[in-house]
Design an enzyme around this catalytic site. Structure first.
Site, PDB file in Angstrom:
ATOM      1  N   HIS A  93      89.766  42.493  41.854  1.00  0.00           N
ATOM      2  CA  HIS A  93      89.029  43.752  41.882  1.00  0.00           C
ATOM      3  C   HIS A  93      89.315  44.555  40.619  1.00  0.00           C
ATOM      4  O   HIS A  93      90.474  44.707  40.219  1.00  0.00           O
ATOM      5  CB  HIS A  93      89.410  44.578  43.111  1.00  0.00           C
ATOM      6  CG  HIS A  93      88.700  45.908  43.176  1.00  0.00           C
ATOM      7  ND1 HIS A  93      87.344  46.009  43.384  1.00  0.00           N
ATOM      8  CD2 HIS A  93      89.151  47.177  43.018  1.00  0.00           C
ATOM      9  CE1 HIS A  93      86.996  47.292  43.373  1.00  0.00           C
ATOM     10  NE2 HIS A  93      88.070  48.021  43.144  1.00  0.00           N
ATOM     11  N   SER A  94      88.260  45.070  39.981  1.00  0.00           N
ATOM     12  CA  SER A  94      88.369  45.921  38.796  1.00  0.00           C
ATOM     13  C   SER A  94      89.124  45.172  37.691  1.00  0.00           C
ATOM     14  O   SER A  94      88.699  44.080  37.302  1.00  0.00           O
ATOM     15  CB  SER A  94      89.029  47.250  39.173  1.00  0.00           C
ATOM     16  OG  SER A  94      88.761  48.254  38.222  1.00  0.00           O
TER      17      SER A  94
END
Length: 250
Positions: A93-94
């Site tokens: 994520h990210s």
């Protein structure tokens, strides 16, 4: 607590796993962020998360200052898992999406991706032009965090916690700012891209552009929410990750 491999924190074990899932945290994040997700996986799934140096049980270790450096350091821990004849799903994520992508590229060079899958979340595709400036001040970092909504406000207000938290954030934000992905780089594994429909950092077309970065299958799923949409949709995220592994349900 010490772990057998400091890079990989086990979250849910399985004696003879049907699949392995490995989460890669966002900037400032830790392996513990994914503990609630691990509890939602079906039986037979071995779930773990990457623990970057300089935080929690690795607090005394020096930071790794680049996304590429994190991938380089992680690959030795991934090779054994990738060589097993069960699906290995890397979920980032990210910032973690970038680290997972770079790690998969390296596994591909080692010809170890036959059983691998990649899930990227909350991140623009490498081919989308974007210059991310390094933060000028701690306040700029804190303001950015507040805009993303992924940090408990009580943490930001606690000076003792921020003394521990800010060095991690400074390092990770600078690593993101330094990252220069190869625009045409592609993995040879299926890619599932997850994004929030109101993410201020990722427009839908920027998420869809991940299709250019795989020579295998691609799927885009847009969920309601902002950058940390996944916290409100844990069951859905787990269901989609399980589906990407291709080994059946609960």
């Amino acid at each position: 607590m010490e772990y057998k491999d400091p890079w990989i924190r086990p979250l849910r074990g399985a004696g003879a796993p049907r699949a392995r899932v490995l989460f890669f945290p966002h900037a400032g994040g830790t392996a513990a962020f994914y503990a609630p997700f691990a509890r939602r996986f079906p039986e037979g799934y071995d779930v773990a998360a990457v623990q970057y140096p300089g935080r929690q049980e690795r607090m005394g270790e020096p930071f790794v200052t680049t996304v590429e450096g994190l991938a380089d350091r992680l690959v030795p821990s991934l090779r054994r898992r990738a060589a097993e004849p069960v699906p290995l799903v890397l979920v980032g994520h990210s910032m973690g999406a970038s680290v997972a992508f770079e790690s998969m590229l390296r596994l591909g060079r080692d010809r170890l991706t036959a059983h691998c899958r990649l899930v990227v979340s909350g991140r623009t595709a490498p081919s989308v032009p974007r210059v991310i400036p390094a933060p000028d001040s701690d306040q700029e970092i804190l303001d950015h965090l507040a805009g993303l909504g992924g940090t408990d406000p009580a943490v930001v207000r606690d000076p003792d916690l921020m003394d521990l938290f800010l060095p991690v954030l400074r390092n990770d934000y600078r690593a993101v700012a330094r990252y220069r992905p190869v625009p045409g780089a592609a993995v040879d594994t299926p890619v599932l891209c997850l994004t929030g429909d109101r993410d201020p950092q990722v427009a839908p077309e920027e998420a869809a552009a991940w299709k250019r970065h795989t020579t295998a299958g691609f799927r885009l799923e847009v969920l309601p929410g902002e950058h940390f949409y996944l916290m409100d949709h844990q069951d859905t995220v787990v269901r989609l990750v399980v589906g990407s592994a291709g080994v059946g349900g609960r």
